[in-house]
Write a protein that holds these residues in place. Structure first.
Motif, PDB file in Angstrom:
ATOM      1  N   UNK A 209      -7.077   4.111  -2.627  1.00  0.00           N
ATOM      2  CA  UNK A 209      -5.692   4.600  -2.644  1.00  0.00           C
ATOM      3  C   UNK A 209      -5.123   4.665  -4.055  1.00  0.00           C
ATOM      4  N   UNK A 210      -5.847   4.127  -5.032  1.00  0.00           N
ATOM      5  CA  UNK A 210      -5.394   4.240  -6.421  1.00  0.00           C
ATOM      6  C   UNK A 210      -5.049   2.941  -7.095  1.00  0.00           C
ATOM      7  N   UNK A 211      -5.210   1.799  -6.417  1.00  0.00           N
ATOM      8  CA  UNK A 211      -4.938   0.509  -7.052  1.00  0.00           C
ATOM      9  C   UNK A 211      -5.961   0.263  -8.153  1.00  0.00           C
ATOM     10  N   UNK A 212      -5.515  -0.360  -9.246  1.00  0.00           N
ATOM     11  CA  UNK A 212      -6.460  -0.707 -10.308  1.00  0.00           C
ATOM     12  C   UNK A 212      -7.364  -1.842  -9.844  1.00  0.00           C
TER      13      UNK A 212
ATOM     14  N   UNK B 146       0.831  -1.201   0.000  1.00  0.00           N
ATOM     15  CA  UNK B 146       0.000   0.000   0.000  1.00  0.00           C
ATOM     16  C   UNK B 146       0.874   1.264   0.000  1.00  0.00           C
ATOM     17  N   UNK B 147       1.933   1.265   0.774  1.00  0.00           N
ATOM     18  CA  UNK B 147       2.842   2.420   0.800  1.00  0.00           C
ATOM     19  C   UNK B 147       3.551   2.590  -0.537  1.00  0.00           C
ATOM     20  N   UNK B 148       3.902   1.464  -1.163  1.00  0.00           N
ATOM     21  CA  UNK B 148       4.505   1.522  -2.500  1.00  0.00           C
ATOM     22  C   UNK B 148       3.512   2.101  -3.508  1.00  0.00           C
ATOM     23  N   UNK B 149       2.262   1.660  -3.398  1.00  0.00           N
ATOM     24  CA  UNK B 149       1.202   2.180  -4.280  1.00  0.00           C
ATOM     25  C   UNK B 149       1.106   3.700  -4.174  1.00  0.00           C
ATOM     26  N   UNK B 150       1.040   4.218  -2.957  1.00  0.00           N
ATOM     27  CA  UNK B 150       0.922   5.664  -2.752  1.00  0.00           C
ATOM     28  C   UNK B 150       2.144   6.389  -3.318  1.00  0.00           C
ATOM     29  N   UNK B 151       3.346   5.830  -3.083  1.00  0.00           N
ATOM     30  CA  UNK B 151       4.565   6.467  -3.585  1.00  0.00           C
ATOM     31  C   UNK B 151       4.609   6.476  -5.108  1.00  0.00           C
ATOM     32  N   UNK B 152       4.193   5.378  -5.737  1.00  0.00           N
ATOM     33  CA  UNK B 152       4.188   5.310  -7.212  1.00  0.00           C
ATOM     34  C   UNK B 152       3.187   6.291  -7.803  1.00  0.00           C
ATOM     35  N   UNK B 153       2.007   6.393  -7.184  1.00  0.00           N
ATOM     36  CA  UNK B 153       0.951   7.256  -7.710  1.00  0.00           C
ATOM     37  C   UNK B 153       1.315   8.737  -7.616  1.00  0.00           C
ATOM     38  N   UNK B 154       2.187   9.087  -6.666  1.00  0.00           N
ATOM     39  CA  UNK B 154       2.604  10.490  -6.568  1.00  0.00           C
ATOM     40  C   UNK B 154       3.367  10.922  -7.807  1.00  0.00           C
ATOM     41  N   UNK B 155       4.226  10.041  -8.290  1.00  0.00           N
ATOM     42  CA  UNK B 155       5.024  10.395  -9.465  1.00  0.00           C
ATOM     43  C   UNK B 155       4.391   9.991 -10.778  1.00  0.00           C
ATOM     44  N   UNK B 156       3.590   8.895 -10.765  1.00  0.00           N
ATOM     45  CA  UNK B 156       2.988   8.386 -11.999  1.00  0.00           C
ATOM     46  C   UNK B 156       1.520   8.055 -11.757  1.00  0.00           C
ATOM     47  N   UNK B 157       0.658   9.062 -11.702  1.00  0.00           N
ATOM     48  CA  UNK B 157      -0.757   8.782 -11.403  1.00  0.00           C
ATOM     49  C   UNK B 157      -1.432   7.902 -12.443  1.00  0.00           C
TER      50      UNK B 157
END
Length: 460
Positions: free
Chosen positions: A95-98, A62-73
């Motif tokens: 949180x932005x997961x597909x 989940x933390x990786x998901x949030x970090x990835x979405x900040x740079x690559x939404x």
């Protein structure tokens, strides 16, 4: 080369096995064992999708998901978890997961989820590209003209674009009213929402109410299903009502209510629908005279004409003719793959001397035809034959048709038919003869109702 997938799982063996399975399915897959390694990989490599475990030491999925979405939404992230719950799945999606896949999983299910995510991402990316292209096409600096009257009109368009006020465009046929309507939309806060255009003169009187407001199943003979109308389709965007002066009086009353109250009922329904629509209307008719003749509602006119803009005729902005002609000629030559550097001085003078009753649309058609018939690198006066060989140069003959659109259509049909006859109905060869693409020829054949067989003929 397949899409680039990154698998993230702290159990190295599981990650390697999954990566190998995905590689066999045609993906370019890499595997890492930590969220930190995943972030580093994404910084150094092109990645189309990340498939990550949820529970990992140091940094969770989940933390990786949030970090990835900040740079690559736009980057699709799918979570793998052995602890799937409905609440947990909802939180991950928020949180932005597909999507997520529950362990243990079937590889086919994982591949199906990946393909669905990549397909949706491709559609979203293509829509964004097309929207960016549209917005670029209708930026104010792409509208061509340097004459004072054109710049004054453009200033008014710029003033009203940012508001939600209704706009009434008035101008002769061919002056570019829809182009200006689109410019208003794509330079407004509604630019990311629908632009829906309706030509009120092209819709039969018996169908226009259904076209604008939709209908429910059984509302009339032939209404076999519910149908959405243009007002609904333009919700939160812009509705362009072209040639509104040709709208029947009975429909005008319903349009007035829809604009005033932002509500309407589909044909055959008693249920009101609420919409948020910005109206841009246009007419080549003098609506003040139509009001005096009881052909147009005064209350609707004043509701539409909150911000009226008059588009100048081409003869009123002759200084812009060279710029417009060069633009249309370059575009036509590029589409036809022909090398045409411009117009000769004599041809340019002929264009500037002509009255242009069909305005910009006529000039565009003239340049397209000139690009077809020009044999050299320059368009000459002889290439400006608009109404047929017997008429000579338009500027020289001064002969004007009683119906320009019909005459232009007749000329286009004659050229297409002749090319098809010369090539025995082979469209690829006919398109080559005309110097246009096969797709362009196909559109013309449909528009002109030409039936293609071994010998081309016009449908009755």
């Amino acid at each position: 080369m397949g899409s680039a997938i990154l698998v993230v799982d702290d159990e190295a063996r599981l990650g390697e096995v999954l990566a190998a399975a995905l590689n066999e399915r045609g993906f370019e897959t890499a595997a890492v064992t930590s969220a930190a390694a995943a972030l580093s990989h994404c910084a150094d490599h092109a990645v189309d999708l990340v498939l990550t475990d949820l529970r990992m030491p140091d940094m969770s999925g989940r933390e990786l998901l949030v970090a990835l979405k900040k740079g690559r939404p736009d980057l699709p992230v799918i979570i793998m978890t052995a602890y799937a719950t409905v609440r947990g799945a909802v939180d991950l999606i928020k949180d932005g997961a597909f999507d997520y896949v529950a362990k243990p999983f079937d590889t086919d299910d994982v591949v199906a989820t990946i393909e669905r995510a990549l397909n949706i991402r491709a559609v979203v990316s293509e829509n964004a590209r097309l929207r960016s292209e549209l917005e670029g096409r209708y930026r104010f600096d792409t509208l061509i003209g340097e004459s004072p009257i054109f710049k004054d009109m453009l200033r008014q368009v710029g003033e009203v674009a940012q508001s939600r006020a209704s706009v009434l465009l008035h101008g002769e046929s061919g002056t570019g009213k829809e182009l200006i309507a689109r410019a208003i939309h794509y330079n407004s806060p509604r630019r990311d929402l629908p632009f829906v255009a309706v030509n009120c003169a092209a819709i039969p009187e018996t169908l226009i109410e259904s076209e604008l407001f939709g209908h429910v199943k059984g509302a009339f003979s032939g209404a076999t299903a519910n149908r959405e109308g243009r007002f609904s389709a333009a919700h939160r965007g812009t509705l362009f009502l072209d040639e509104i002066g040709d709208m029947p009086l009975a429909v005008q009353a319903k349009v007035l209510r829809a604009i005033q109250e932002q509500t309407f009922e589909p044909v055959g329904s008693s249920r009101s629908l609420k919409v948020d629509v910005r109206i841009v209307a246009a007419s080549h008719k003098d609506l003040q005279k139509a009001i005096s003749a009881a052909e147009f509602r005064m209350d609707l006119y004043y509701r539409l004409a909150v911000f009226p803009i008059t588009l100048p005729a081409l003869r009123e902005r002759r200084d812009d003719i060279p710029l417009l002609a060069a633009h249309f000629l370059a575009h036509a030559a590029r589409e036809m793959g022909k090398r045409i550097s411009g117009l000769s001085p004599a041809a340019l003078e002929a264009l500037k001397a002509y009255a242009w009753p069909g305005n910009i649309r006529e000039l565009q058609n003239c340049m397209e035809r000139a690009a077809i018939v020009a044999h050299g690198s320059m368009v000459e006066t002889r290439d400006l034959l608009l109404f047929g060989p017997e008429s000579g140069s338009v500027a020289a003959s001064g002969a004007l048709p009683s119906d320009l659109d019909a005459e232009l259509e007749r000329l286009e049909r004659d050229f297409v038919l002749e090319a098809l006859k010369q090539t025995n109905g082979v469209q690829a060869r006919a398109a080559e003869r005309l110097g246009i693409t096969e797709r362009s020829l196909w559109h013309r054949i449909r528009k002109l109702a030409i039936k293609v067989s071994r010998v081309a003929e016009t449908e009755d």
